[in-house]
Motif scaffolding. Sequence first.
Motif, PDB file in Angstrom:
ATOM      1  N   LEU A  36       1.239  -1.204   0.221  1.00 40.56           N
ATOM      2  CA  LEU A  36       0.275  -0.340  -0.420  1.00 40.56           C
ATOM      3  C   LEU A  36       0.751   1.485  -0.252  1.00 40.56           C
ATOM      4  O   LEU A  36       1.818   1.586   0.441  1.00 40.56           O
ATOM      5  CB  LEU A  36      -0.960  -0.369   0.915  1.00 40.56           C
ATOM      6  CG  LEU A  36      -1.954  -1.480   1.359  1.00 40.56           C
ATOM      7  CD1 LEU A  36      -2.808  -0.956   2.581  1.00 40.56           C
ATOM      8  CD2 LEU A  36      -2.344  -0.354   0.086  1.00 40.56           C
ATOM      9  N   THR A  37       0.334   2.534  -0.686  1.00 41.47           N
ATOM     10  CA  THR A  37       1.625   2.917  -1.206  1.00 41.47           C
ATOM     11  C   THR A  37       1.909   4.243   0.527  1.00 41.47           C
ATOM     12  O   THR A  37       1.017   4.479   1.026  1.00 41.47           O
ATOM     13  CB  THR A  37       0.302   4.597  -1.696  1.00 41.47           C
ATOM     14  OG1 THR A  37       0.118   3.913  -2.983  1.00 41.47           O
ATOM     15  CG2 THR A  37       0.684   5.617  -1.816  1.00 41.47           C
ATOM     16  N   LYS A  38       2.791   4.606  -0.282  1.00 42.89           N
ATOM     17  CA  LYS A  38       3.662   5.428   1.626  1.00 42.89           C
ATOM     18  C   LYS A  38       3.952   6.009   1.159  1.00 42.89           C
ATOM     19  O   LYS A  38       4.323   6.468   0.105  1.00 42.89           O
ATOM     20  CB  LYS A  38       4.708   4.591   1.593  1.00 42.89           C
ATOM     21  CG  LYS A  38       5.133   3.228   2.165  1.00 42.89           C
ATOM     22  CD  LYS A  38       4.606   2.377   3.233  1.00 42.89           C
ATOM     23  CE  LYS A  38       4.817   1.356   2.833  1.00 42.89           C
ATOM     24  NZ  LYS A  38       3.860   0.646   4.153  1.00 42.89           N
ATOM     25  N   LEU A  39       3.399   6.809   1.893  1.00 38.63           N
ATOM     26  CA  LEU A  39       2.602   8.473   1.465  1.00 38.63           C
ATOM     27  C   LEU A  39       4.489   8.967   2.116  1.00 38.63           C
ATOM     28  O   LEU A  39       4.283  10.841   1.549  1.00 38.63           O
ATOM     29  CB  LEU A  39       1.500   9.319   2.518  1.00 38.63           C
ATOM     30  CG  LEU A  39       0.309   8.126   2.398  1.00 38.63           C
ATOM     31  CD1 LEU A  39      -0.489   8.864   2.755  1.00 38.63           C
ATOM     32  CD2 LEU A  39      -0.046   8.461   0.930  1.00 38.63           C
ATOM     33  N   ASP A  69      -2.247   2.304  -4.331  1.00 40.13           N
ATOM     34  CA  ASP A  69      -3.110   3.360  -3.438  1.00 40.13           C
ATOM     35  C   ASP A  69      -4.567   2.472  -3.063  1.00 40.13           C
ATOM     36  O   ASP A  69      -5.110   3.883  -1.838  1.00 40.13           O
ATOM     37  CB  ASP A  69      -4.171   4.711  -4.323  1.00 40.13           C
ATOM     38  CG  ASP A  69      -3.195   5.326  -5.035  1.00 40.13           C
ATOM     39  OD1 ASP A  69      -1.901   5.650  -3.994  1.00 40.13           O
ATOM     40  OD2 ASP A  69      -3.120   6.345  -5.651  1.00 40.13           O
ATOM     41  N   ASN A  70      -4.764   1.596  -2.997  1.00 34.42           N
ATOM     42  CA  ASN A  70      -5.764   0.612  -1.907  1.00 34.42           C
ATOM     43  C   ASN A  70      -5.836  -0.346  -2.033  1.00 34.42           C
ATOM     44  O   ASN A  70      -5.323  -1.661  -3.243  1.00 34.42           O
ATOM     45  CB  ASN A  70      -7.299   1.235  -2.739  1.00 34.42           C
ATOM     46  CG  ASN A  70      -7.263   0.540  -4.226  1.00 34.42           C
ATOM     47  OD1 ASN A  70      -8.048   0.184  -4.589  1.00 34.42           O
ATOM     48  ND2 ASN A  70      -8.030   1.990  -5.146  1.00 34.42           N
ATOM     49  N   LEU A  71      -5.848  -1.892  -1.333  1.00 33.69           N
ATOM     50  CA  LEU A  71      -5.883  -2.808  -1.191  1.00 33.69           C
ATOM     51  C   LEU A  71      -6.551  -3.750  -3.132  1.00 33.69           C
ATOM     52  O   LEU A  71      -5.515  -4.556  -3.289  1.00 33.69           O
ATOM     53  CB  LEU A  71      -6.791  -3.724  -0.155  1.00 33.69           C
ATOM     54  CG  LEU A  71      -6.517  -5.139  -0.033  1.00 33.69           C
ATOM     55  CD1 LEU A  71      -4.496  -5.031   0.319  1.00 33.69           C
ATOM     56  CD2 LEU A  71      -6.772  -5.334   1.087  1.00 33.69           C
ATOM     57  N   THR A  72      -7.544  -3.069  -3.429  1.00 39.30           N
ATOM     58  CA  THR A  72      -7.838  -3.768  -4.584  1.00 39.30           C
ATOM     59  C   THR A  72      -7.351  -3.863  -5.784  1.00 39.30           C
ATOM     60  O   THR A  72      -6.879  -4.633  -6.353  1.00 39.30           O
ATOM     61  CB  THR A  72      -9.645  -3.067  -4.777  1.00 39.30           C
ATOM     62  OG1 THR A  72     -10.492  -3.492  -3.539  1.00 39.30           O
ATOM     63  CG2 THR A  72     -10.001  -3.509  -5.958  1.00 39.30           C
ATOM     64  N   SER A  73      -7.036  -2.456  -5.817  1.00 41.19           N
ATOM     65  CA  SER A  73      -5.794  -2.161  -6.532  1.00 41.19           C
ATOM     66  C   SER A  73      -5.273  -3.204  -6.735  1.00 41.19           C
ATOM     67  O   SER A  73      -4.093  -3.996  -7.655  1.00 41.19           O
ATOM     68  CB  SER A  73      -5.571  -1.529  -7.264  1.00 41.19           C
ATOM     69  OG  SER A  73      -4.805  -0.270  -6.589  1.00 41.19           O
ATOM     70  N   LEU A  78      -1.858  -8.170  -8.674  1.00 39.39           N
ATOM     71  CA  LEU A  78      -1.199 -10.039  -8.840  1.00 39.39           C
ATOM     72  C   LEU A  78      -1.933 -10.815  -9.030  1.00 39.39           C
ATOM     73  O   LEU A  78      -1.157 -11.419  -9.792  1.00 39.39           O
ATOM     74  CB  LEU A  78      -2.051 -10.344  -6.503  1.00 39.39           C
ATOM     75  CG  LEU A  78      -1.136 -11.230  -6.608  1.00 39.39           C
ATOM     76  CD1 LEU A  78       0.263 -11.105  -6.230  1.00 39.39           C
ATOM     77  CD2 LEU A  78      -1.492 -11.966  -4.617  1.00 39.39           C
ATOM     78  N   ASN A  79      -3.099 -10.806  -9.109  1.00 37.74           N
ATOM     79  CA  ASN A  79      -3.724 -11.552 -10.115  1.00 37.74           C
ATOM     80  C   ASN A  79      -3.507 -11.296 -11.525  1.00 37.74           C
ATOM     81  O   ASN A  79      -3.593 -12.041 -12.215  1.00 37.74           O
ATOM     82  CB  ASN A  79      -5.191 -11.445 -10.057  1.00 37.74           C
ATOM     83  CG  ASN A  79      -6.108 -11.453  -8.439  1.00 37.74           C
ATOM     84  OD1 ASN A  79      -5.135 -12.428  -7.718  1.00 37.74           O
ATOM     85  ND2 ASN A  79      -7.143 -11.581  -8.234  1.00 37.74           N
ATOM     86  N   ALA A  80      -3.487 -10.524 -12.255  1.00 30.22           N
ATOM     87  CA  ALA A  80      -3.084  -9.950 -13.313  1.00 30.22           C
ATOM     88  C   ALA A  80      -1.349 -10.116 -13.615  1.00 30.22           C
ATOM     89  O   ALA A  80      -0.125 -10.433 -15.076  1.00 30.22           O
ATOM     90  CB  ALA A  80      -3.142  -8.744 -13.718  1.00 30.22           C
ATOM     91  N   GLY A 181     -10.798   1.136   4.594  1.00 27.95           N
ATOM     92  CA  GLY A 181     -11.222  -0.518   4.519  1.00 27.95           C
ATOM     93  C   GLY A 181      -9.753  -1.159   4.037  1.00 27.95           C
ATOM     94  O   GLY A 181     -10.152  -2.435   3.041  1.00 27.95           O
ATOM     95  N   ASP A 182      -8.614  -0.805   3.353  1.00 29.23           N
ATOM     96  CA  ASP A 182      -7.748  -1.254   2.679  1.00 29.23           C
ATOM     97  C   ASP A 182      -6.536  -2.084   3.852  1.00 29.23           C
ATOM     98  O   ASP A 182      -5.559  -2.479   4.147  1.00 29.23           O
ATOM     99  CB  ASP A 182      -6.596  -0.352   2.004  1.00 29.23           C
ATOM    100  CG  ASP A 182      -7.440   0.481   1.095  1.00 29.23           C
ATOM    101  OD1 ASP A 182      -8.039  -0.315   0.141  1.00 29.23           O
ATOM    102  OD2 ASP A 182      -7.091   1.861   0.949  1.00 29.23           O
ATOM    103  N   LEU A 183      -6.911  -2.765   5.146  1.00 33.27           N
ATOM    104  CA  LEU A 183      -5.965  -3.164   5.980  1.00 33.27           C
ATOM    105  C   LEU A 183      -7.448  -3.619   6.531  1.00 33.27           C
ATOM    106  O   LEU A 183      -7.303  -3.816   8.094  1.00 33.27           O
ATOM    107  CB  LEU A 183      -5.984  -2.697   6.726  1.00 33.27           C
ATOM    108  CG  LEU A 183      -4.239  -1.917   6.576  1.00 33.27           C
ATOM    109  CD1 LEU A 183      -3.614  -0.695   7.377  1.00 33.27           C
ATOM    110  CD2 LEU A 183      -3.481  -2.439   5.756  1.00 33.27           C
TER     111      LEU A 183
END
Length: 300
Positions: A36-39, A69-73, A78-80, A181-183
């Motif tokens: 996840l993006t480190k700011l 920027d989010n867990l879904t992406s 990974l799946n791709a 919602g990303d963790l």
Amino acid sequence: MKKFILFILFLSIFAFVNVSVNSQALTKRIIKFGVLTKLNSTEEQFAETWRKTYAPNNEAIDVIVKFYDNLTSMQMALNAGEINHMVLPDSTAEYLMSQTKEYEPILTLHSNGMGLAFGFMPEKKELRDEFNKALDYLKSAWILSGIEAIYITSAGTTTEPAPVKFEKFDDADTIKVAVTGDLPFIDYIAADGTPAGFNTAVLAEIGRFLHKNIEMVNIESGARTAALVSGRVDVVFWYEIEKNSEIQHDSPEGVILSQPYYEWNKFIHLKKASKTSNSSSVSRGWNMNHSFFDFFFGDS
């Protein structure tokens, strides 16, 4: 004649060494990690820190770090096949594995002093201090420990958590808190967009202690600082902190933090589940007959 033979022998040795070097260069593999993006860091800066901290003593591999920027992406990447592993705190990785058979653990790396803290703008220092007082109370009264046991420790064996009901206080201030919602289950948002995990339970208790209303705002983790700076929210639910490091990769200059409310000491690297395994790498165990690259990169 002897000189000629020695010369041929020298050329043979040189050719062998050259082929060996080129062969090693050709077999060098790059592992691409998603995080996840480190700011407060670039991908290159974070990759360099990772190499210094964790990199194996193995010249055959190198690493590239990709921010999401989010867990879904990150899951989609990974799946791709855009990345080989995604790296998450152990509780989040274990939650994902409990929900789907698509992933399996490939590395567990220990990192003492990792934690999460609330983030504020400097002009909200008084609010930050109030949150710290609330956290002191929740820790001393074992309330925070109880919430962690319910929402995180048992996350792999429980169903989706129900939303926590927040108390409403008349004529009280409202604090807007960004959640991502990303963790999951630390920072969790249900499929219908309702925050419902550890985050809601902790914030409900803080609101009760401060006698203030809490309003949650859903954002992606890559937009945390932007939400603070714009004034859209008063608090960001989490910034990742490294207690044993002078460099804070996730908390930018100009953001002030509370004391940590959650800590962990292990990151788990997840990869796509093996095609040759009915469950996970754990079921087949470590086997030296497996190719090193197959083990870390998955079955071809």
